[in-house]
Design a protein around this motif. Structure first.
Motif, mmCIF file in Angstrom:
data_model
loop_
_atom_site.group_PDB
_atom_site.id
_atom_site.type_symbol
_atom_site.label_atom_id
_atom_site.label_comp_id
_atom_site.label_asym_id
_atom_site.label_seq_id
_atom_site.Cartn_x
_atom_site.Cartn_y
_atom_site.Cartn_z
ATOM 1 N N PHE A 185 1.008 -1.166 0.035
ATOM 2 C CA PHE A 185 0.053 0.064 0.043
ATOM 3 C C PHE A 185 0.694 1.180 -0.003
ATOM 4 C CE2 PHE A 185 -1.775 -3.402 2.498
ATOM 5 C CZ PHE A 185 -2.854 -3.646 1.946
ATOM 6 N N THR A 186 0.799 2.218 -0.722
ATOM 7 C CA THR A 186 1.489 3.395 -0.793
ATOM 8 C C THR A 186 1.546 4.377 0.400
ATOM 9 O OG1 THR A 186 -0.402 4.707 -2.152
ATOM 10 C CG2 THR A 186 1.262 3.224 -3.227
ATOM 11 N N PHE A 187 0.266 4.093 1.317
ATOM 12 C CA PHE A 187 0.581 4.657 2.500
ATOM 13 C C PHE A 187 1.215 3.981 3.737
ATOM 14 C CE2 PHE A 187 -4.251 3.740 3.472
ATOM 15 C CZ PHE A 187 -4.041 2.164 3.636
ATOM 16 N N ASP A 188 1.947 2.996 3.412
ATOM 17 C CA ASP A 188 2.613 2.304 4.300
ATOM 18 C C ASP A 188 3.954 3.058 4.701
ATOM 19 O OD1 ASP A 188 0.936 -0.002 4.542
ATOM 20 O OD2 ASP A 188 2.202 -1.311 3.280
ATOM 21 N N LYS A 189 4.223 3.026 5.974
ATOM 22 C CA LYS A 189 5.323 3.825 6.218
ATOM 23 C C LYS A 189 6.595 3.395 5.705
ATOM 24 C CE LYS A 189 3.556 3.626 11.019
ATOM 25 N NZ LYS A 189 3.694 3.283 12.353
ATOM 26 N N GLU A 190 6.980 2.129 5.378
ATOM 27 C CA GLU A 190 8.177 1.809 4.546
ATOM 28 C C GLU A 190 7.919 2.324 3.284
ATOM 29 O OE1 GLU A 190 11.893 0.923 4.062
ATOM 30 O OE2 GLU A 190 10.975 0.688 6.078
ATOM 31 N N TYR A 191 6.843 2.250 2.714
ATOM 32 C CA TYR A 191 6.725 2.296 1.335
ATOM 33 C C TYR A 191 7.050 4.128 0.997
ATOM 34 C CZ TYR A 191 4.851 2.562 -3.487
ATOM 35 O OH TYR A 191 4.845 3.008 -5.111
ATOM 36 N N GLU A 192 6.659 4.796 1.902
ATOM 37 C CA GLU A 192 6.388 6.340 2.200
ATOM 38 C C GLU A 192 8.261 6.788 2.054
ATOM 39 O OE1 GLU A 192 2.319 7.722 3.696
ATOM 40 O OE2 GLU A 192 3.746 7.176 5.010
ATOM 41 N N ALA A 193 8.557 5.918 2.940
ATOM 42 C CA ALA A 193 10.205 6.121 3.495
ATOM 43 C C ALA A 193 11.016 6.049 1.924
ATOM 44 C CB ALA A 193 10.628 5.521 4.432
ATOM 45 N N LYS A 194 10.750 4.967 1.302
ATOM 46 C CA LYS A 194 11.474 4.737 0.252
ATOM 47 C C LYS A 194 11.145 5.639 -0.879
ATOM 48 C CE LYS A 194 13.536 1.375 -0.147
ATOM 49 N NZ LYS A 194 15.144 1.137 -0.278
ATOM 50 N N GLN A 195 9.919 6.207 -1.168
ATOM 51 C CA GLN A 195 9.570 7.168 -1.974
ATOM 52 C C GLN A 195 10.415 8.295 -1.700
ATOM 53 O OE1 GLN A 195 5.387 7.932 -2.195
ATOM 54 N NE2 GLN A 195 5.579 9.637 -3.519
ATOM 55 N N LEU A 196 10.747 8.750 -0.435
ATOM 56 C CA LEU A 196 11.332 9.962 -0.076
ATOM 57 C C LEU A 196 12.753 9.775 -0.643
ATOM 58 C CD1 LEU A 196 9.879 11.160 3.135
ATOM 59 C CD2 LEU A 196 9.523 12.125 0.986
ATOM 60 N N GLU A 197 13.185 8.373 -0.329
ATOM 61 C CA GLU A 197 14.817 8.114 -0.810
ATOM 62 C C GLU A 197 15.015 8.332 -2.313
ATOM 63 O OE1 GLU A 197 17.224 3.959 -1.277
ATOM 64 O OE2 GLU A 197 16.313 4.286 0.417
ATOM 65 N N VAL A 198 13.846 7.819 -3.243
ATOM 66 C CA VAL A 198 14.052 8.006 -4.620
ATOM 67 C C VAL A 198 13.959 9.454 -4.793
ATOM 68 C CG1 VAL A 198 12.961 7.287 -6.827
ATOM 69 C CG2 VAL A 198 13.279 5.742 -5.030
ATOM 70 N N PHE A 199 13.165 10.200 -4.321
ATOM 71 C CA PHE A 199 12.853 11.595 -4.484
ATOM 72 C C PHE A 199 14.331 12.345 -4.394
ATOM 73 C CE2 PHE A 199 12.693 15.866 -2.648
ATOM 74 C CZ PHE A 199 12.116 16.413 -3.688
ATOM 75 N N TYR A 200 15.120 11.817 -3.360
ATOM 76 C CA TYR A 200 16.096 12.468 -2.873
ATOM 77 C C TYR A 200 17.356 12.349 -4.004
ATOM 78 C CZ TYR A 200 20.331 14.801 -0.936
ATOM 79 O OH TYR A 200 21.431 15.467 -0.822
ATOM 80 N N LYS A 201 17.428 11.126 -4.296
ATOM 81 C CA LYS A 201 18.519 10.343 -5.286
ATOM 82 C C LYS A 201 18.175 11.278 -6.689
ATOM 83 C CE LYS A 201 19.266 6.033 -3.747
ATOM 84 N NZ LYS A 201 19.188 4.360 -3.790
ATOM 85 N N MET A 202 17.213 11.364 -7.146
ATOM 86 C CA MET A 202 16.704 12.193 -8.284
ATOM 87 C C MET A 202 17.215 13.646 -8.081
ATOM 88 S SD MET A 202 13.203 10.614 -9.670
ATOM 89 C CE MET A 202 13.025 11.362 -11.032
ATOM 90 N N TYR A 203 16.845 14.079 -6.851
ATOM 91 C CA TYR A 203 17.293 15.614 -6.704
ATOM 92 C C TYR A 203 18.705 15.502 -6.652
ATOM 93 C CZ TYR A 203 17.883 20.066 -4.072
ATOM 94 O OH TYR A 203 18.118 21.289 -3.458
ATOM 95 N N GLU A 204 19.461 14.644 -5.976
ATOM 96 C CA GLU A 204 20.860 14.714 -5.778
ATOM 97 C C GLU A 204 21.471 14.655 -7.438
ATOM 98 O OE1 GLU A 204 23.827 12.824 -2.610
ATOM 99 O OE2 GLU A 204 22.648 11.328 -3.761
ATOM 100 N N LYS A 205 20.819 13.959 -8.146
ATOM 101 C CA LYS A 205 21.577 13.794 -9.445
ATOM 102 C C LYS A 205 21.127 15.050 -10.374
ATOM 103 C CE LYS A 205 21.879 8.798 -9.637
ATOM 104 N NZ LYS A 205 21.613 7.692 -10.427
#
Length: 999
Positions: free
Chosen positions: A190-210
């Motif tokens: 479920f996209t509102f799972d805590k771990e899923y949401e945290a992983k989403q932020l991780e991808v967001f920052y990796k894209m921002y960092e690049k």
């Protein structure tokens, strides 16, 4: 090859076989008290398998319980398999009840997964749900936009989550009822799972960092009805939108030197423009032209006004205005460079004439008024020429005070637009107005118009990703081939940027903090990592519940070069839900290396999940998240119209499965019929559904069911380990049937491998109705019913039918799992250790069965049989004897099926289903025909021919049939006319009864 067999289909119902019950027959010395009927010695089909389900819905639920549907997925995950198959589930929105689109999508996935399981794969399938976003938020807030303004963010989030959880439960219950194989208790995401949401932020920052994610002030689609920015994929275009369009003149202020030389001393010249959006005119900053096109100075014959417009638009424009233009001068567009014009509604404001490539010559005047805050191309011009980008429209689609007192607070779609038109009229600059029907973007959720508005948003720079993404599409297997790949490429290649920020609260917050004084965003690895840790423990509610001191600790602030948390405020935007679901490859596919074997969704996902998944994966990993993509169409009413509640043609899949209150109008078809409908549809195009289509699907399933039941009944008492007849000992007809079965098995396996489920269905119905019902099972009934139970001929026929049942059951299992498991529950040949069909593996066929050399034999036999059936008057061939006089080629072929001259038990006689068959060479036709003709004056003789393929060339081979009424008496046991006396059974039946009849 598979041959087309004609004539009567088998009688599969034991009840209808009561014709076998006749008057008692007594052996010499038997007493009447111990008598038996002939039917007591006949081996009729016996099975506990019902001919049709009385209550499909209830019986399927019981089958799911008894056969362990709920445990199957977990069982196969625990097995050692050399191959894994990963089908990544595109998460449906948790914003409503299950519908036909869900059924189409989930059943297609399940058919593929169950086939892969049977083929020895360990299936990896985690059903998911897209739980955030505006669709859920809008439905959760029953009072609409006013509730959004009056409620606190956490109140809105709580309502939205409760709504999503309820929708998830309803959808999940439906998916389970349809027989979809998964670990429904512990294996969903479920996209509102805590771990899923945290992983989403991780991808967001990796894209921002690049450098792929940036913040900018630029025009985006904005929905005032939803109060948020939208991406292209969130729009739908209404083709009959009507705009209040205008032709307006912008008086020239200064003329370029080149233009002065052309027009001479003429004054009071205006540039003429056309727009469907008059409300954008107050934000005008320039007038654009195309340097490479010709323009003309024209005089209106009606008013005398001088206008400049594109030469090729002169005639069309004059026609719309209802006047005539006299062309005074013609000049290149480049001559306009350096000229300016007056703003038509704002006194003292001047707009330059600027070159641009987006100016169209297909409509309008060839001069485009430019409002950088309200157009994508307009914004590009503003960047190139450093024009102001001023937004005069607020989030509600209303003018702000920057637009002046007459417009302040007015809505651009209603009174605001009309006010601008009136301002043009009062200023004398309105040349013409019209109602113009055209395609216009609407919010796909609220179904209301959107507009383009410049605002500060977060974007993905797709320009730097899309070339790599398009190249990777070539390495992805696409279904359907060609169109799916080209469509996805078109979507990706034309996308220059992706707006990922939304002005709502039900979603994952963009983890950014803004410096209050400078507005500069704080977005560092440390700040995002800290927010991620909070999200993992508390969920994204923490963004609204925790104080700034906990969201942005002092050490992170100091490392960023600041001193106090009070200098910052947290961002108010959330991430686009396409970004939510688009990073599922990172959150769900860790075990499979973040690459799925297949993505399977509807064709609208070219602009949605297929694209967002590809872009985010390419940005972070440099590779595609899928090896193959399967694209299906949309469900439509069977009359070709789109389904809608207003039309009353929506088909509820739950009613299809379980039925409604009125069973006459809403019968319970069961889940298997729903699944058969999916498999039989042209899934890559429009998928039609309705009562007629469902009735047809039900009839097909029942037709297959009857054949399966007949096979089960015939196998009563057959023990494969003890009674199987080796291939070399089988009769020619049985060998040929295994050849047909082998070809079917190869074709149906190939169809499954290429996901051609309609072909699976077509091949299966062909085998069932033609090769089995009308041919093999029909003509071997006499052997099965009346031969000795342990005779080689009967056991051989049972051997073949055992293989047919195995192949058919496993072929049908991915599409009809309930029926296939029910077969196994009633299958008496499997012994005591009955297990799920899905634990038994795919069927096995022996290559020795493939005997193309048998095809000419049975092609000839079939032609002779067809000729015989056309010649007889009765539908019962047992009423006749037939004599075949064949040329050498035909005789040599048929001799394989009947070695003796006349027989009532040969393979040829079984094929013809007559009482006696005599086979003669054509040289004996005269004497034999004379002999036959003396038996009855109703003797019928016809000359026929068959086409033989000899040494690669086709030639006609003649034969003659002499058909006469049966020459013997009717045997009251087998009903063939082969007995010497009407009171005594035939020799075959006497021999069988002697072994089976108790004295």
């Amino acid at each position: 090859m598979l041959m087309t067999w004609k004539k009567v289909s088998i009688c599969c119902s034991i009840r209808t076989c009561q014709r076998w019950q006749t008057r008692p027959f007594f052996l010499p010395g038997q007493r009447h008290a111990s008598s038996k009927k002939y039917s007591d010695t006949i081996l009729l089909p016996k099975t506990t398998f019902p001919i049709r389900p009385k209550n499909p819905a209830a019986e399927e639920v019981e089958i799911q319980k008894v056969c362990g549907f709920a445990e199957l997925y977990s069982w196969q995950r625990q097995q050692y398999r050399q191959k894994d198959f990963v089908l990544h589930d595109g998460p449906p929105y948790a914003n409503g009840d299950p519908h036909v689109g869900h059924a189409l999508n989930k059943i297609l996935k399940d058919v593929i997964n169950r086939y892969k399981l049977l083929r020895g794969y360990r299936v990896d399938y985690r059903p998911g749900w897209d739980c955030h976003g505006l669709p859920i938020e809008l439905k959760a807030l029953s009072k609409g936009r006013d509730s959004f303004r009056s409620l606190q963010p956490l109140q809105i989030r709580n309502k939205a989550k409760q709504f999503a959880e309820k929708a998830i439960k309803n959808q999940m219950d439906a998916f389970r009822r349809w027989g979809v194989m998964a670990d429904w208790e512990h294996g969903c995401y479920f996209t509102f799972d805590k771990e899923y949401e945290a992983k989403q932020l991780e991808v967001f920052y990796k894209m921002y960092e690049k450098g792929y994610i940036y913040q900018d002030f630029k025009p985006v689609f904005y929905s005032p009805s939803s109060r948020t920015a939208l991406a292209e994929a969130e729009l739908e275009y209404k083709e009959d939108h009507v705009s209040h369009a205008v032709y307006a003149k912008f008086p020239m202020s200064t003329l370029s030197p080149a233009l002065k030389d052309i027009v001479g001393g003429r004054r009071d010249i205006s540039v003429l423009t056309w727009t469907t959006l008059p409300w954008t005119i107050p934000a005008n900053e320039a007038m654009c032209y195309t340097p490479s096109h010709e323009y003309s100075l024209c005089q209106c014959k009606t008013t005398g006004q001088l206008y400049i417009l594109a030469t090729e638009r002169v005639e069309a424009t004059a026609q719309v205005l209802g006047t005539h233009f006299e062309v005074l001068n013609t000049f290149p567009g480049s001559a306009l460079e350096g000229s300016t014009c007056q703003h038509p509604t704002m006194s003292g404001k001047v707009s330059p004439l600027l070159p641009a490539q987006h100016v169209s010559m297909t409509k309008g005047t060839g001069l485009v008024h430019t409002a950088p805050a309200h157009g994508m191309e307009d914004y590009t011009v503003a960047l190139a020429f450093q024009l102001p980008v001023l937004t005069m429209i607020d989030e509600d689609g209303k003018y702000t005070d920057q637009a002046g007192p007459d417009l302040n607070g007015r809505n651009i779609f209603t009174d605001g637009n009309e006010t601008v038109v009136e301002q043009l009229r009062l200023a004398g600059h309105l040349v013409h107005e019209q109602n113009y029907k055209h395609s216009y973007p609407y919010d796909w959720r609220t179904k209301k118009p959107v507009f383009i508005r410049a605002s500060l948003q977060w974007f993905v720079n797709t320009n730097s990703i899309k070339d790599r993404a398009v190249d990777l599409i070539d390495g992805v297997r696409m279904y359907p081939e060609g169109t799916a790949a080209s469509s996805l490429k078109a979507w990706v290649s034309t996308r220059n940027y992706w707006c990922i920020s939304r002005q709502r609260v039900w979603g994952v917050p963009i983890p950014v903090f803004y410096h209050r004084q400078s507005g500069k965003p704080l977005l560092t690895k440390e700040s995002v990592s800290h927010v991620m840790s909070l999200v993992r423990s508390q969920g994204t509610d923490c963004w609204w519940t925790l104080p700034m001191e906990e969201l942005l600790p002092g050490d992170i602030i100091r490392k960023a070069g600041y001193s106090d948390v009070s200098e910052f405020e947290k961002g108010a935007d959330i991430l686009d839900i396409w970004f939510d679901s688009g990073v599922s490859w990172a959150a769900v596919l860790q075990a499979s290396g973040r690459v799925a074997d297949m993505y399977l969704e509807g064709k609208d996902q070219h602009g949605g999940w297929f694209q967002s998944s590809l872009l985010t994966s390419v940005a972070v990993t440099g590779s595609a998240p899928y090896r193959s993509v399967f694209v299906h169409g949309f469900a439509m009413a069977e009359d070709g119209t789109k389904m809608s509640k207003s039309l009353g043609n929506v088909v509820d899949p739950n009613l299809v499965v379980s039925g409604g209150k009125n069973r006459d109008k809403q019968p319970a078809y069961g889940a298997d019929v729903l699944r058969w409908w999916v498999a039989g549809s042209d899934v890559h195009s429009h998928v039609y559904i309705g009562n007629n289509i469902l009735n047809s699907a039900r009839d097909s399933v029942l037709k297959v069911r009857r054949i399966l039941r007949f096979l089960l009944g015939n196998l009563s008492g057959f023990r494969p380990g003890e009674h199987t007849v080796s291939y070399n000992q089988l009769r020619p007809l049985d060998q040929y049937m295994l050849h047909v079965l082998y070809q079917y098995a190869q074709k149906v396996t190939d169809a499954y491998e290429n996901f051609h489920f309609t072909k699976v269905q077509y091949l299966t119905l062909g085998l069932v109705t033609k090769e089995l019902s009308s041919f093999y099972l029909n003509i071997t009934k006499d052997r099965l019913y009346c031969d000795d139970q342990s005779s080689m001929g009967r056991r051989g026929c049972q051997t073949v039918q055992f293989h047919i049942l195995d192949v058919l059951t496993k072929t049908l299992a991915p599409v009809l799992p309930h029926l296939s498991e029910e077969i196994y529950l009633h299958h008496t040949c499997l012994g005591d250790e009955v297990q799920s069909v899905f634990k038994s593996g795919w069927f096995e066929t022996d290559p020795a069965w493939y005997r193309p050399d048998l095809e000419p034999l049975w092609r000839v036999a079939d032609d002779v049989r067809d000729a015989f059936n056309r010649q007889i008057e009765s539908a019962d061939p047992r009423l006749y004897d037939v004599a075949i006089f064949a040329s050498s080629t035909v005789y040599d072929v048929l001799k394989v099926l009947q070695t003796e001259e006349t027989s009532c038990t040969s393979d040829l006689c079984e094929m013809m289903m007559s009482s006696f068959v005599s086979l003669h060479h054509e040289d004996h036709q005269g004497n034999s025909a004379s002999s036959v003709s003396q038996q009855s004056v109703s003797n019928v003789s016809q000359h026929q021919s068959v086409i033989l393929n000899t040494d690669g060339s086709k030639q006609s081979a003649p034969f003659t049939l002499h058909v006469s009424p049966a020459s013997h008496q009717k045997c009251e046991r087998c009903r063939k006319y082969v007995a010497a006396s009407p009171t005594t059974p035939c020799d075959r039946c006497l021999a069988v009864m002697a072994d089976s009849w108790a004295t």
